[in-house]
Design a protein around this motif. Sequence first.
Motif, mmCIF file in Angstrom:
data_model
loop_
_atom_site.group_PDB
_atom_site.id
_atom_site.type_symbol
_atom_site.label_atom_id
_atom_site.label_comp_id
_atom_site.label_asym_id
_atom_site.label_seq_id
_atom_site.Cartn_x
_atom_site.Cartn_y
_atom_site.Cartn_z
ATOM 1 N N LYS A 254 35.806 34.012 36.997
ATOM 2 C CA LYS A 254 36.912 34.113 37.956
ATOM 3 C C LYS A 254 37.018 35.510 38.568
ATOM 4 O O LYS A 254 37.497 35.657 39.694
ATOM 5 N N SER A 255 36.567 36.528 37.824
ATOM 6 C CA SER A 255 36.631 37.896 38.355
ATOM 7 C C SER A 255 35.749 38.046 39.592
ATOM 8 O O SER A 255 35.897 38.997 40.357
ATOM 9 N N PHE B 74 44.981 37.613 43.521
ATOM 10 C CA PHE B 74 43.563 37.642 43.130
ATOM 11 C C PHE B 74 43.037 39.061 43.325
ATOM 12 O O PHE B 74 42.184 39.548 42.599
ATOM 13 N N VAL B 75 43.543 39.690 44.415
ATOM 14 C CA VAL B 75 43.115 41.041 44.778
ATOM 15 C C VAL B 75 44.399 41.839 45.033
ATOM 16 O O VAL B 75 45.273 41.368 45.753
ATOM 17 N N ASP B 76 44.496 43.011 44.416
ATOM 18 C CA ASP B 76 45.701 43.828 44.607
ATOM 19 C C ASP B 76 45.690 44.464 46.000
ATOM 20 O O ASP B 76 44.642 44.933 46.460
ATOM 21 N N LYS C 294 41.220 34.993 51.061
ATOM 22 C CA LYS C 294 39.821 34.564 51.011
ATOM 23 C C LYS C 294 39.457 34.071 49.602
ATOM 24 O O LYS C 294 38.747 33.070 49.447
ATOM 25 N N ALA C 295 39.977 34.756 48.606
ATOM 26 C CA ALA C 295 39.682 34.350 47.223
ATOM 27 C C ALA C 295 40.236 32.947 46.962
ATOM 28 O O ALA C 295 39.571 32.103 46.354
ATOM 29 N N GLU C 296 41.459 32.676 47.459
ATOM 30 C CA GLU C 296 42.022 31.335 47.259
ATOM 31 C C GLU C 296 41.204 30.296 48.021
ATOM 32 O O GLU C 296 40.921 29.211 47.500
ATOM 33 N N ALA C 297 40.793 30.654 49.250
ATOM 34 C CA ALA C 297 39.992 29.718 50.041
ATOM 35 C C ALA C 297 38.662 29.432 49.332
ATOM 36 O O ALA C 297 38.161 28.295 49.341
ATOM 37 N N THR C 298 38.099 30.455 48.707
ATOM 38 C CA THR C 298 36.842 30.258 47.983
ATOM 39 C C THR C 298 37.049 29.308 46.802
ATOM 40 O O THR C 298 36.249 28.397 46.584
ATOM 41 N N HIS D 299 46.222 43.375 38.812
ATOM 42 C CA HIS D 299 44.901 42.928 38.358
ATOM 43 C C HIS D 299 44.495 43.636 37.065
ATOM 44 O O HIS D 299 43.525 44.398 37.041
ATOM 45 N N ILE D 300 45.257 43.399 36.027
ATOM 46 C CA ILE D 300 44.930 43.983 34.717
ATOM 47 C C ILE D 300 45.095 42.889 33.682
ATOM 48 O O ILE D 300 46.124 42.219 33.644
#
Length: 421
Positions: free
Chosen positions: A77-78, A132-134, A142-146, A220-221
């Motif tokens: 997921k990272s 997903f990205v800070d 984009k991360a959600e779309a991916t 994101h930690i």
Amino acid sequence: MFLAAPARACGIDFGTSNSTVGWLRPNHPPLLALEDGHATLPSVIFFNVEENSTSVGRAALNEYLAGYEGRLMRALKSLLGSSLMEGKTEVQGRSLPYMELLSQFMVELKRRAETAAGRSFDQAVFGRPVFFVDDDAAADRKAEATLEAIARASGFKEVCFQYEPIAAAYHYERQIDREELVLVADIGGGTTDFSLIRLSPQRARNTDRREDLLANGGVHIGGTNFDRQLSLAGVMPLLGYRSMLKRGLDMPSSHYMNLATWHTINQVYTRRTWAELQELYLDSQAPEALDRLLKLIRERSGHWLAIQVEAAKIALSDGEKVTLNLDKLTPNLQHTLTRLEFELASAQLVERIGTTLSTLLATAGVSHEKVDTVFFTGGASGVPMVRERIASLLPQARRIEEDLFGSIGAGLAVEAIRRFG
Ligand SMILES: Nc1ncnc2c1ncn2[C@@H]1O[C@H](COP(=O)(O)OP(=O)(O)OP(=O)(O)O)[C@@H](O)[C@H]1O
Ligand SMILES: [Mg+2]
């Protein structure tokens, strides 16, 4: 919630470290058994070169640890939201796009859920971290779309998303009998997420919960960052991190960073890195340490070491010290790590988690004594220092810690009924 019939859709918690699938049906617990009776499936994939096969979960970890030649990928997921996502990785002699790799895991997760449920799923609610990205909204979308594209490529026809901490809140809401203002603290493998939400059995019946949600936040930690800090502080120095070269320069740190970070471990196995390290070896003032590094890389043991470090971190949640057995690198090499060392190495992470929460409370305009309950979930909330930091901001609140690994998937199952019936 009274259930007359099984839900049409399932909830999928694709986690950095572990994945679960929730599905509500009468008289059954919400989580489906995905591997040997376990509700969790570690988010791991192993490409076994010797057997020309692919495995996931605990089986993947076991094959890798048994010494099969191949490639292990963890913290999949990272990759979402990272620049690596566009790229490929070398697997079984061919170049495999990361996108396809994640889809392979998802297909297997779906297949196992369907086997356990005895039916297929066309619709699912996927959990997602608050960020997903800070600090980068476009990259986050984009991360959600991916993830959505991966879900569709894996056979889901209708997909929607819910924030992971809100899902956990819905799971907790099924257990209470009066109204509570709850802070959900979900400290997982990759992210820490918070939701401040009003819960009650009556409110649970509403479809629109926007008024109940006072704030959402995250950073994101997660546990993998704690692994990384412990590795860099306590273990990588044994392999030459922070050592000197004869010409007076520092040993470059990038390979150690990659080795200490779950999703970049495989990057140290390139021919280029190997050639570079051979040269550095000749120049090193710490050849014994570099011997260990070279042995680790030659034997593709990067994940083995990361697994030792992670186990040490978990042991330090209960104990004051833990001894690592590193004789795979040097015969009879043992190394003791202490709780204090771990706490010093991760103090900044804890501070950032604390700041994220205090900002969230301030933005929501809620004074701390109004919060009735802190509901802890996510494996990394096992780290005492993290729990204490969060609890110190809400000293009056009651603390609840249950199954740290199951509440997101179970809550997504509740959301699946709401959205799909
Ligand atoms: N007792 C413990 N003490 C400290 N950390 C722990 C403990 N047990 C598990 N962990 C850590 O918890 C993390 C995994 O938690 P979890 O399964 O909740 O994450 P995830 O849902 O996969 O990740 P995310 O939600 O961030 O995508 C790992 O980093 C693991 O090392
Ligand atoms: Mg999680």
